[in-house]
Design a protein around this motif. Sequence first.
Motif, PDB file in Angstrom:
ATOM      1  N   UNK A  35       0.967  -1.207   0.090  1.00  0.00           N
ATOM      2  CA  UNK A  35      -0.012  -0.015  -0.021  1.00  0.00           C
ATOM      3  C   UNK A  35       0.853   1.180  -0.060  1.00  0.00           C
ATOM      4  N   UNK A  36       1.868   1.216   0.910  1.00  0.00           N
ATOM      5  CA  UNK A  36       2.835   2.456   0.722  1.00  0.00           C
ATOM      6  C   UNK A  36       3.588   2.588  -0.652  1.00  0.00           C
ATOM      7  N   UNK A  37       3.783   1.465  -1.389  1.00  0.00           N
ATOM      8  CA  UNK A  37       4.270   1.525  -2.531  1.00  0.00           C
ATOM      9  C   UNK A  37       3.518   2.263  -3.433  1.00  0.00           C
ATOM     10  N   UNK A  38       2.180   2.151  -3.348  1.00  0.00           N
ATOM     11  CA  UNK A  38       1.103   2.549  -4.283  1.00  0.00           C
ATOM     12  C   UNK A  38       0.824   3.761  -4.206  1.00  0.00           C
ATOM     13  N   UNK A  39       0.678   4.255  -2.806  1.00  0.00           N
ATOM     14  CA  UNK A  39       0.513   5.467  -2.460  1.00  0.00           C
ATOM     15  C   UNK A  39       1.787   6.605  -2.775  1.00  0.00           C
ATOM     16  N   UNK A  40       2.928   5.805  -2.712  1.00  0.00           N
ATOM     17  CA  UNK A  40       4.206   6.604  -3.180  1.00  0.00           C
ATOM     18  C   UNK A  40       4.113   6.970  -4.571  1.00  0.00           C
ATOM     19  N   UNK A  41       3.751   6.046  -5.553  1.00  0.00           N
ATOM     20  CA  UNK A  41       3.475   6.179  -6.989  1.00  0.00           C
ATOM     21  C   UNK A  41       2.495   7.084  -7.136  1.00  0.00           C
TER      22      UNK A  41
END
Length: 245
Positions: free
Chosen positions: A137-143
């Motif tokens: 989820x953190x990866x997606x929010x960052x992207x």
Amino acid sequence: PVKSGGFKQNEQPLGGRERGRMHGDNFYAYIYPKNLIDFAAVKIMTPDICSGPQMTIDQTGELYHTTTLYSFVFKPNVNGNAKYYLGLLNSKVLWYFMTVTGTVLRGGYLRFKTEYLKPFPIPESTAKHQVIIETLVDYILYFRALPSDKLADASRHSLMISYYEQLIDSVVYELYFPEEFDSKQSMTELLSKENLLPLAQIKGDKAKALKETFEGLYKPEHPVRKGLYFLDTVEAVRVIEDHAK
């Protein structure tokens, strides 16, 4: 009638709200301040009406909104990080639940009112499940937060987000249908072996690091990518995936 100008010029109509209860020094105040207190917290937010799960997270408690959005604030005794629940609530499992229990509006849209979401069951999970989902989820929010002028390849950027979403769905499927998976077919176990680095621990160029992680996991021969192919053999997953198309 309200007059044009400042608060003082409108003291009478403002103070007359709630049958005159607002008369006094705080005639301009918000009627229900307790509602504002709830906003100042980490919360998951969703549009009232949408064509799929479009929830996001307010990690600072600084966002306020009207009735066109809904927020979910967590009680102190809730076990798990809010990002874990964001992964669950943005999953295809939730969307399937909403489409079969709610009323579909014109164009395939659904209402995401809290009363419609309350019956959605939250599965038992381990720290391993939660950490994997939180990390992805953190990866997606960052992207999603990257400005468009920082994207070297917009189509590849969208593919990375979509793939990380698929990986979250794969773990969510295991949480809701554990009897359909064993340790050899477990995406949770496969992803756990990858030791995905939490976003906060990635030094330097995070976008480059996350892209490299994606490129590795996306290779056709990679066990994680092969594990996604297996999901199509699980009947419950196949029904939900077909429904989401």
